[in-house]
Design a protein around this motif. Structure first.
Motif, mmCIF file in Angstrom:
data_model
loop_
_atom_site.group_PDB
_atom_site.id
_atom_site.type_symbol
_atom_site.label_atom_id
_atom_site.label_comp_id
_atom_site.label_asym_id
_atom_site.label_seq_id
_atom_site.Cartn_x
_atom_site.Cartn_y
_atom_site.Cartn_z
ATOM 1 N N GLN A 33 10.238 8.705 4.822
ATOM 2 C CA GLN A 33 9.732 9.828 4.024
ATOM 3 C C GLN A 33 8.423 9.389 3.387
ATOM 4 O OE1 GLN A 33 10.962 13.036 3.595
ATOM 5 N NE2 GLN A 33 9.040 13.379 2.527
ATOM 6 N N MET A 34 7.368 10.110 3.684
ATOM 7 C CA MET A 34 6.037 9.759 3.200
ATOM 8 C C MET A 34 5.537 10.858 2.279
ATOM 9 S SD MET A 34 4.385 8.244 6.721
ATOM 10 C CE MET A 34 4.327 9.845 7.522
ATOM 11 N N ASN A 35 5.352 10.515 1.028
ATOM 12 C CA ASN A 35 4.871 11.461 0.024
ATOM 13 C C ASN A 35 3.510 11.021 -0.499
ATOM 14 O OD1 ASN A 35 7.341 12.876 0.219
ATOM 15 N ND2 ASN A 35 8.258 11.624 -1.396
ATOM 16 N N SER A 36 2.827 11.925 -1.145
ATOM 17 C CA SER A 36 1.510 11.642 -1.738
ATOM 18 C C SER A 36 0.599 10.973 -0.717
ATOM 19 C CB SER A 36 1.672 10.750 -2.975
ATOM 20 O OG SER A 36 2.510 11.364 -3.934
ATOM 21 N N LEU A 37 0.535 11.544 0.455
ATOM 22 C CA LEU A 37 -0.234 10.928 1.532
ATOM 23 C C LEU A 37 -1.722 10.905 1.222
ATOM 24 C CD1 LEU A 37 1.788 12.361 4.502
ATOM 25 C CD2 LEU A 37 1.309 9.938 4.147
ATOM 26 N N LYS A 38 -2.372 9.861 1.705
ATOM 27 C CA LYS A 38 -3.800 9.662 1.501
ATOM 28 C C LYS A 38 -4.482 9.563 2.863
ATOM 29 C CE LYS A 38 -2.714 6.737 -2.492
ATOM 30 N NZ LYS A 38 -2.892 5.384 -3.083
ATOM 31 N N SER B 4 0.806 -1.221 0.000
ATOM 32 C CA SER B 4 0.000 0.000 0.000
ATOM 33 C C SER B 4 0.841 1.274 0.000
ATOM 34 C CB SER B 4 -0.928 0.005 1.217
ATOM 35 O OG SER B 4 -0.174 -0.009 2.419
ATOM 36 N N VAL B 5 2.134 1.162 0.251
ATOM 37 C CA VAL B 5 2.973 2.363 0.311
ATOM 38 C C VAL B 5 4.061 2.389 -0.754
ATOM 39 C CG1 VAL B 5 2.544 2.501 2.790
ATOM 40 C CG2 VAL B 5 4.691 1.501 1.966
ATOM 41 N N LYS B 6 4.204 1.322 -1.513
ATOM 42 C CA LYS B 6 5.249 1.271 -2.528
ATOM 43 C C LYS B 6 5.118 2.429 -3.506
ATOM 44 C CE LYS B 6 6.125 -3.709 -2.578
ATOM 45 N NZ LYS B 6 5.945 -4.976 -3.310
ATOM 46 N N GLY B 7 6.247 3.061 -3.789
ATOM 47 C CA GLY B 7 6.260 4.178 -4.717
ATOM 48 C C GLY B 7 5.944 5.513 -4.082
ATOM 49 N N ARG B 8 5.459 5.503 -2.832
ATOM 50 C CA ARG B 8 5.123 6.755 -2.141
ATOM 51 C C ARG B 8 6.008 6.991 -0.906
ATOM 52 N NH1 ARG B 8 0.309 7.283 0.230
ATOM 53 N NH2 ARG B 8 0.053 5.048 0.638
ATOM 54 N N PHE B 9 6.371 5.926 -0.239
ATOM 55 C CA PHE B 9 7.176 6.022 0.983
ATOM 56 C C PHE B 9 8.592 5.542 0.708
ATOM 57 C CE2 PHE B 9 3.555 5.488 4.346
ATOM 58 C CZ PHE B 9 2.841 6.501 3.712
ATOM 59 N N THR B 10 9.559 6.138 1.422
ATOM 60 C CA THR B 10 10.953 5.732 1.301
ATOM 61 C C THR B 10 11.567 5.625 2.689
ATOM 62 O OG1 THR B 10 11.167 6.878 -0.820
ATOM 63 C CG2 THR B 10 13.191 6.267 0.307
#
Length: 124
Positions: free
Chosen positions: A82-87, A63-69
């Motif tokens: 690092q959490m980007n494009s949060l939903k 669920s976080v692949k490609g958005r979190f690092t």
């Protein structure tokens, strides 16, 4: 013993970003994998990400692949998320964890060391 302290949680709007930190202290060894889980109200705990000591092996929940690092600074005994494009569905308490396991086994292991958690709330 290993102590883990998370920081960086808070309230953010959807599509925003946050960076969580987890500082480790105590008898932390180079063989420790570190990572993150989260738990939303009424839901089971969910694996988010893990990293081996070098940072060369990282794993992510679907669920976080490609958005979190996930990354780590071993000089500071700190792991970051690092959490980007949060939903809004990312809203949860995020927990840092550590143990002497591989990063790939991290999601399935009975981990010994946990932080107290930090709340992340994503508004729509």
């Amino acid at each position: 013993q290993v102590q883990l302290v998370e920081s960086g949680g808070g309230l953010v709007q959807a599509r925003g970003s946050l960076r969580l930190s987890c500082a480790a202290s105590g008898r932390i060894f180079s063989s420790y994998a570190m990572g993150w889980f989260r738990q939303a109200p009424g839901k089971e705990r969910e694996f988010v990400a893990s990293s081996d000591w070098t940072g060369g092996a990282t794993y992510y929940g679907d669920s976080v692949k490609g958005r979190f690092t996930i990354s780590r600074d071993n000089a500071k005994n700190t792991v970051y998320l690092q959490m980007n494009s949060l939903k809004p569905e990312d809203t949860a308490v995020y927990y840092c964890a550590a143990d002497i396991v591989t990063a790939s086994d991290f999601p399935y292991s009975d981990l010994r060391y946990w932080g107290q958690g930090t709340q992340v709330t994503v508004s729509s």
